[in-house]
Scaffold this active site. Structure first.
Site, PDB file in Angstrom:
ATOM      1  N   LYS A   1      14.698-104.196 -16.028  1.00 12.83           N
ATOM      2  CA  LYS A   1      15.152-105.054 -14.941  1.00 12.83           C
ATOM      3  C   LYS A   1      16.537-104.622 -14.467  1.00 12.83           C
ATOM      4  O   LYS A   1      16.781-104.452 -13.256  1.00 12.83           O
ATOM      5  CB  LYS A   1      15.169-106.514 -15.392  1.00 12.83           C
ATOM      6  CG  LYS A   1      15.411-107.503 -14.252  1.00 12.83           C
ATOM      7  CD  LYS A   1      15.594-108.923 -14.790  1.00 12.83           C
ATOM      8  CE  LYS A   1      14.356-109.446 -15.456  1.00 12.83           C
ATOM      9  NZ  LYS A   1      13.289-109.783 -14.491  1.00 12.83           N
TER      10      LYS A   1
ATOM     11  N   ARG B   1      18.772-113.650 -17.321  1.00  7.22           N
ATOM     12  CA  ARG B   1      17.405-113.191 -17.600  1.00  7.22           C
ATOM     13  C   ARG B   1      17.437-112.055 -18.611  1.00  7.22           C
ATOM     14  O   ARG B   1      18.406-111.300 -18.704  1.00  7.22           O
ATOM     15  CB  ARG B   1      16.729-112.681 -16.319  1.00  7.22           C
ATOM     16  CG  ARG B   1      16.389-113.739 -15.282  1.00  7.22           C
ATOM     17  CD  ARG B   1      15.659-113.085 -14.117  1.00  7.22           C
ATOM     18  NE  ARG B   1      15.100-114.044 -13.167  1.00  7.22           N
ATOM     19  CZ  ARG B   1      15.702-114.428 -12.062  1.00  7.22           C
ATOM     20  NH1 ARG B   1      16.903-113.928 -11.764  1.00  7.22           N
ATOM     21  NH2 ARG B   1      15.132-115.293 -11.244  1.00  7.22           N
TER      22      ARG B   1
ATOM     23  N   GLY C   1       7.000-112.666 -19.236  1.00  3.92           N
ATOM     24  CA  GLY C   1       7.020-114.019 -19.768  1.00  3.92           C
ATOM     25  C   GLY C   1       7.315-114.146 -21.246  1.00  3.92           C
ATOM     26  O   GLY C   1       7.352-115.245 -21.783  1.00  3.92           O
TER      27      GLY C   1
ATOM     28  N   MET D   1      10.102-113.273 -22.972  1.00  7.46           N
ATOM     29  CA  MET D   1      11.474-113.642 -23.335  1.00  7.46           C
ATOM     30  C   MET D   1      12.024-114.640 -22.329  1.00  7.46           C
ATOM     31  O   MET D   1      11.384-114.991 -21.359  1.00  7.46           O
ATOM     32  CB  MET D   1      12.327-112.390 -23.463  1.00  7.46           C
ATOM     33  CG  MET D   1      11.920-111.556 -24.679  1.00  7.46           C
ATOM     34  SD  MET D   1      12.844-110.046 -24.814  1.00  7.46           S
ATOM     35  CE  MET D   1      12.283-109.147 -23.386  1.00  7.46           C
TER      36      MET D   1
ATOM     37  N   ARG E   1       9.561-103.605 -10.670  1.00  4.83           N
ATOM     38  CA  ARG E   1       9.166-102.905 -11.896  1.00  4.83           C
ATOM     39  C   ARG E   1       7.792-102.323 -11.671  1.00  4.83           C
ATOM     40  O   ARG E   1       7.072-102.721 -10.744  1.00  4.83           O
ATOM     41  CB  ARG E   1       9.151-103.855 -13.090  1.00  4.83           C
ATOM     42  CG  ARG E   1       8.192-105.027 -12.951  1.00  4.83           C
ATOM     43  CD  ARG E   1       8.366-106.036 -14.071  1.00  4.83           C
ATOM     44  NE  ARG E   1       7.515-107.200 -13.901  1.00  4.83           N
ATOM     45  CZ  ARG E   1       7.613-108.303 -14.624  1.00  4.83           C
ATOM     46  NH1 ARG E   1       8.522-108.402 -15.570  1.00  4.83           N
ATOM     47  NH2 ARG E   1       6.802-109.326 -14.412  1.00  4.83           N
TER      48      ARG E   1
ATOM     49  N   HIS F   1       1.120-116.433 -15.364  1.00  6.09           N
ATOM     50  CA  HIS F   1       1.221-115.808 -16.694  1.00  6.09           C
ATOM     51  C   HIS F   1      -0.157-115.408 -17.208  1.00  6.09           C
ATOM     52  O   HIS F   1      -0.357-114.290 -17.697  1.00  6.09           O
ATOM     53  CB  HIS F   1       1.891-116.792 -17.664  1.00  6.09           C
ATOM     54  CG  HIS F   1       1.962-116.301 -19.076  1.00  6.09           C
ATOM     55  ND1 HIS F   1       1.003-116.601 -20.016  1.00  6.09           N
ATOM     56  CD2 HIS F   1       2.850-115.493 -19.692  1.00  6.09           C
ATOM     57  CE1 HIS F   1       1.325-116.027 -21.163  1.00  6.09           C
ATOM     58  NE2 HIS F   1       2.440-115.349 -21.001  1.00  6.09           N
TER      59      HIS F   1
ATOM     60  N   SER G   1     -14.732 -79.812 -40.877  1.00 11.22           N
ATOM     61  CA  SER G   1     -14.629 -81.060 -40.136  1.00 11.22           C
ATOM     62  C   SER G   1     -13.841 -82.029 -41.012  1.00 11.22           C
ATOM     63  O   SER G   1     -14.250 -82.320 -42.143  1.00 11.22           O
ATOM     64  CB  SER G   1     -16.012 -81.638 -39.830  1.00 11.22           C
ATOM     65  OG  SER G   1     -15.892 -82.851 -39.134  1.00 11.22           O
TER      66      SER G   1
ATOM     67  N   CYS H   1     -13.576 -85.888 -37.481  1.00 14.64           N
ATOM     68  CA  CYS H   1     -14.697 -86.788 -37.197  1.00 14.64           C
ATOM     69  C   CYS H   1     -14.502 -88.185 -37.755  1.00 14.64           C
ATOM     70  O   CYS H   1     -15.434 -88.974 -37.786  1.00 14.64           O
ATOM     71  CB  CYS H   1     -16.008 -86.186 -37.723  1.00 14.64           C
ATOM     72  SG  CYS H   1     -16.055 -85.988 -39.508  1.00 14.64           S
TER      73      CYS H   1
ATOM     74  N   TYR I   1     -11.991 -79.430 -31.743  1.00  6.58           N
ATOM     75  CA  TYR I   1     -12.601 -80.620 -31.157  1.00  6.58           C
ATOM     76  C   TYR I   1     -12.205 -81.866 -31.929  1.00  6.58           C
ATOM     77  O   TYR I   1     -11.740 -81.794 -33.077  1.00  6.58           O
ATOM     78  CB  TYR I   1     -14.128 -80.498 -31.105  1.00  6.58           C
ATOM     79  CG  TYR I   1     -14.810 -80.512 -32.462  1.00  6.58           C
ATOM     80  CD1 TYR I   1     -15.178 -81.718 -33.069  1.00  6.58           C
ATOM     81  CD2 TYR I   1     -15.106 -79.323 -33.134  1.00  6.58           C
ATOM     82  CE1 TYR I   1     -15.807 -81.738 -34.303  1.00  6.58           C
ATOM     83  CE2 TYR I   1     -15.739 -79.333 -34.361  1.00  6.58           C
ATOM     84  CZ  TYR I   1     -16.082 -80.543 -34.945  1.00  6.58           C
ATOM     85  OH  TYR I   1     -16.698 -80.563 -36.168  1.00  6.58           O
TER      86      TYR I   1
END
Length: 894
Positions: free
Chosen positions: A26, A96, A105, A107, A352, A468, A773, A840, A860
């Site tokens: 911000k 803020r 929302g 904080m 933002r 929100h 693998s 895998c 892979y």
């Protein structure tokens, strides 16, 4: 001297967008907008370094911080001509939070700071509007009382509702100046009752109370939960932004709103947002009043009757629309904007990067490349791989019957059915038990974040498209219907009414985030069709990624899904899953109970045709692509009956005495089966099992002819001798099959590296193995000494205390397990330079783990079918980042 405070706006702007780690998102963007000449109310940012100091020094501040804040406030007084705390010409401030990444929302915020019983009179005289002044004062007491003093929000709301009832009005905007004066008096009485002290009148005390509350909000349970969900480091901290107030609640010529430069749900390029006349910012997002659409296009899409800002305030809308285009061109991304109109003048309060659904993100990425705002590589890097899962969300079957009881706004796409719950805690508790739930609230608040994450969908009776609930649901990929005003929701009684229909806690409902419908009962769903934007992005990803992406699949459905999602083959086919088929389990158990190899072979002969049929189907689906088939891996006891009824049924069907069955069960029992008689150890002791499986897969491959690429994987190898013995078994059976068939096919034999010893002796194993693998599920267990089935009981404590950064069964432990993988690759390639390597385990679908695999040079990754698109994108991002890092290193070396 350390600089703790940075000014922005007016004649002095010290920061810019590149300082987000220091100024927060911000603060950095306010400074950037001010530098661009946009109408930004001046202010100051207290850096995130102060937040770090705050928590490292028992919630105290650096000794010179107050002096720097006072100097910055003094500059604001000079710029505005007003004075902080002055009774005649008061300067009011907003306080803020601002973390480096958006946490909507999560904080705290305090508006109208600086008011007291005397200053409010000066504000009334200065503005010429007594009602506005006392409205602002009651808002300040309510926000400060909740954020700083910890008084429950509903206590203030109860007082307000009672006042409106006494005055005979329904809307906040209908409350008179006298009414607000009465509310202020009752609010102050509440504060004295709850805290034992009067409401603070000193503006300096108010300011430092609010600053401390914002820093304190960084570690609230809701903020911690949000960071954990979105993988945001806790040591980043938040900045605090102190800014001159501008007022959208001074009358009909004032307004406040939230806007997105493109539709965050669909990605469509039009000005999307909501606004309220005569309101302050929290009114829009809190859902207290139903906001109006920003543009005519938005009004037409929502089907609302209220006039848009484009119609009600056309000149201001055109000015805002110009700033919309300027900001999007500057940041080269969709912006989420907050603005206020005070007496006909437009002010920008925030910009933002806008959160968006995955479908919107894909469209925006493709459109921005087409518009030449960004490159393909930038488009790929902006997408969150894990969020592609949103695209697979079900939609309601258009042919199914729907008993619609209410309709709200289509706040976040997708559809979900579940039991109605009325609290976040209940949602989380039931979800842990596997129950799908729909969280039903009048409006959600940041305290509901854990329940929203647990729920299958979110339903609110208040709030708009930028409330929100809507913003958080879109970010999480949850379906959401907001602002369903026809619903009366009673949280305490746990009921919801829509006309004559009453829905109680536990009743099943369905929500449709695409239409805004709320439906009684469960409605069948269908899988969505993937958009052309998805195909475009996937083709871009495939063009740049180096690694292949395979799938873990052993059923026709999974193999088909994998192929449809672009898998480059199967990286893990678990043959044991085929053995659990109800039609085969009796033969499997008879094979296990066999006392001689001949009897065992007779039982296996019954399984051979079914196993061959399994492989035939998978090879057909994957024709032209490699299929890695793991020979039987789990302990035999997993296939055996354990309940009395199952034991009796098996004994009867097999013609065995129950006593013999129970004796055999006792013989096969193991204290630690995961490290017991499983994997290649089964092949050593019961070679007939592996012989049948090899015969089945090679006969299936021969039956299909060309285009079949079988890769036979030996599991749980610890020594070269084990692998040599098993490979000789495979080769012997292969020769027998080829001789019988009168023709041959190519096949390869490799191993799954899932034991640390196998990684250590990879050089020797590679003398025989043609591929490695890495089975990272078991390799993580055996390296870290953790049971995947039991570790969940204590892993959260390890993560919360910083012992582990992430769950090692979700994201690969690169410092430990990863080093074994690197060692095995290096040693294996010393012996066999062209050895094929892949992964895998479940980590094959985790973007962070995929980034490690790219660095390691694996050929892979293999993951579950529905994570194939995620892995394709993550592999592309990893390749792009590795290329970028390589360029940086070359430049540094030069």
């Amino acid at each position: 001297m350390t600089k703790w405070v940075y000014s922005f706006g007016g004649s002095r702007t010290e920061g810019h967008a590149g300082l987000k780690p220091l100024l927060g998102g911000k603060g950095a963007n306010l400074a950037e907008m001010a530098s661009l000449g946009l109408p930004v109310p001046p202010g100051l940012t207290i850096t995130t370094e102060v937040c770090t100091w705050f928590y490292n020094n028992d919630k105290t501040y650096p000794s010179d911080l107050k002096k720097q804040v006072d100097a910055a406030v003094s500059r604001l007084e000079k710029q505005t001509g007003a004075r902080f705390g002055d009774k005649k010409n008061p300067l009011l401030l907003s306080v803020r939070s601002g973390a480096r990444v958006s946490m909507p929302g999560m904080m705290d915020t305090v508006l109208n700071l600086g008011l007291n019983d005397e200053v409010v009179k000066g504000l009334a005289e200065k503005s010429g509007d007594e009602r506005f002044a006392w409205d602002s004062y009651r808002r300040f007491i309510q926000m400060y009382g909740g954020v700083v003093l910890g008084i429950a929000h509903h206590d203030f709301e109860d007082i307000l509702e009672e006042q409106k009832k006494d005055d005979g009005v329904t809307l906040d905007t209908d409350v008179s100046a006298e009414g607000w004066r009465a509310v202020v008096a009752r609010y102050k009485t509440l504060v004295k009752s709850e805290t034992g002290k009067p409401f603070p009148a000193d503006p300096q005390e108010q300011l430092w109370g609010a600053i401390g509350a914002v820093f304190g909000s960084w570690m609230t349970p809701r903020a911690v939960a949000y960071r954990q969900i979105h993988d945001i480091p806790g040591d980043w901290g938040t900045a605090v932004n102190v800014q001159c107030m501008v007022f959208g609640n001074m009358g009909e010529g004032c307004a406040t709103g939230v806007a997105f430069t493109r539709d965050p749900s669909t990605g469509e390029n039009y000005f999307y947002g909501e606004y309220l006349i005569n309101a302050q910012g929290e009114d829009v997002v809190a859902g207290i009043r139903t906001p109006q659409p920003l543009s005519i296009r938005g009004r037409e899409k929502e089907g609302g009757g209220l006039p848009s800002m484009e119609e009600a305030m056309p000149e201001l809308f055109r000015e805002l629309d110009k700033l919309r285009h300027k900001l999007e061109r500057h940041y080269r991304d969709v912006q989420d904007i907050e603005f206020t109109v005070q007496s006909g003048k437009l002010y920008m309060l925030q910009t933002r990067t806008g959160k968006r659904t995955t479908a919107a993100a894909l469209k925006i990425a493709v459109d921005m490349v087409s518009e030449k705002l960004i490159s393909r590589e930038e488009a790929l890097l902006r997408l969150q791989p894990a969020s592609l899962d949103q695209l697979l969300h079900p939609t309601l079957d258009p042919m199914a019957h729907r008993h619609v009881v209410a309709k709200g706004l289509p706040a976040s796409p997708g559809a979900a059915s579940g039991r109605a719950v009325f609290s976040a805690d209940e949602a989380e508790e039931l979800a842990k038990k596997g129950t799908g739930v729909i969280l039903c609230r009048r409006e959600t608040s940041p305290e509901d974040i854990h329940g929203m994450h647990a729920a299958a969908g979110i339903l609110t009776s208040r709030g708009g498209m930028t409330s929100h609930a809507a913003v958080v649901a879109r970010g999480m990929g949850r379906p959401c219907v907001s602002g369903a005003g026809a619903l009366y929701i009673d949280h305490e009684k746990k009921i919801m009414r829509a006309g004559d229909t009453e829905i109680r806690a536990g009743d099943v409902i369905t929500i449709d985030g695409a239409s805004g419908e709320v439906i009684l009962g469960a409605v069948p769903t269908i899988r969505p069709q993937l958009s052309g934007d998805f195909s475009t992005v996937m083709s871009w990803a495939d063009d740049v990624r180096r690694m292949d992406v395979r799938a873990n699949a052993e059923t026709v459905a999974d193999a088909t899904t994998a192929r449809n999602f672009g898998a480059a083959g199967i990286g893990l086919c678990r043959t044991e899953h085929m053995f659990f088929d109800p039609a085969r389990i009796q033969s499997v158990r008879e094979m296990i109970f066999a006392v001689t190899p001949d009897i065992r072979r007779r039982a296996l002969d019954k399984l051979l045709p079914a196993q061959r049929g399994d492989f035939l189907k998978i090879f057909e689906i994957m024709r032209g692509l490699p299929v890695t088939i793991r020979l039987l891996d789990p302990p035999l006891h997993e296939f055996l009956p354990h309940e009395d009824a199952d034991i009796r049924a098996f004994a009867s069907a097999a013609g065995l005495a129950q006593t013999d069955v129970r004796r055999r069960l006792a013989d096969l029992h193991e204290m630690n089966p995961m490290l017991g008689h499983r994997g290649c150890r089964l092949g050593v002791t019961y070679p007939e099992i592996y012989e049948m499986q090899v015969q089945a897969m090679l006969e299936a491959a021969l039956a299909l002819g060309s285009g079949v690429i079988p890769e036979i994987m030996i599991p749980l190898i610890a020594t070269k001798q084990e692998f040599t013995l098993m490979k000789s078994l495979v080769d012997r059976v292969a020769e027998e099959v080829f001789k019988t068939a009168g023709r041959r096919i190519e096949y390869s034999v490799g191993t799954m590296i899932e034991l640390p010893r196998a990684a250590l002796v990879a050089r020797e194993i590679a003398e025989e193995a043609e591929f490695f693998s890495f089975g990272t599920n078991d390799l993580t267990q055996t390296t870290m000494g953790l049971s995947r089935d039991d570790a969940s009981r204590f892993l959260p404590y390890y993560i919360n205390k910083g012992i582990f950064e992430k769950d090692p069964f979700v994201t690969l432990d690169t410092e430990g397990v990863g080093q074994l993988i690197l060692m095995a690759i290096e040693r294996g390639r010393e012996t066999r330079p062209d050895i094929k390597t892949g992964i895998c385990g479940e980590h094959g679908g985790d973007p962070d783990s995929i980034a490690f695999c790219e660095k390691a040079g694996l050929d892979y990754v293999s993951c579950s079918p529905f994570r194939v698109p995620i892995a394709r994108l993550a592999a592309a991002q990893a390749a792009i980042r590795e290329a970028q890092n390589s360029v940086k290193k070359k430049r540094a070396a030069a």
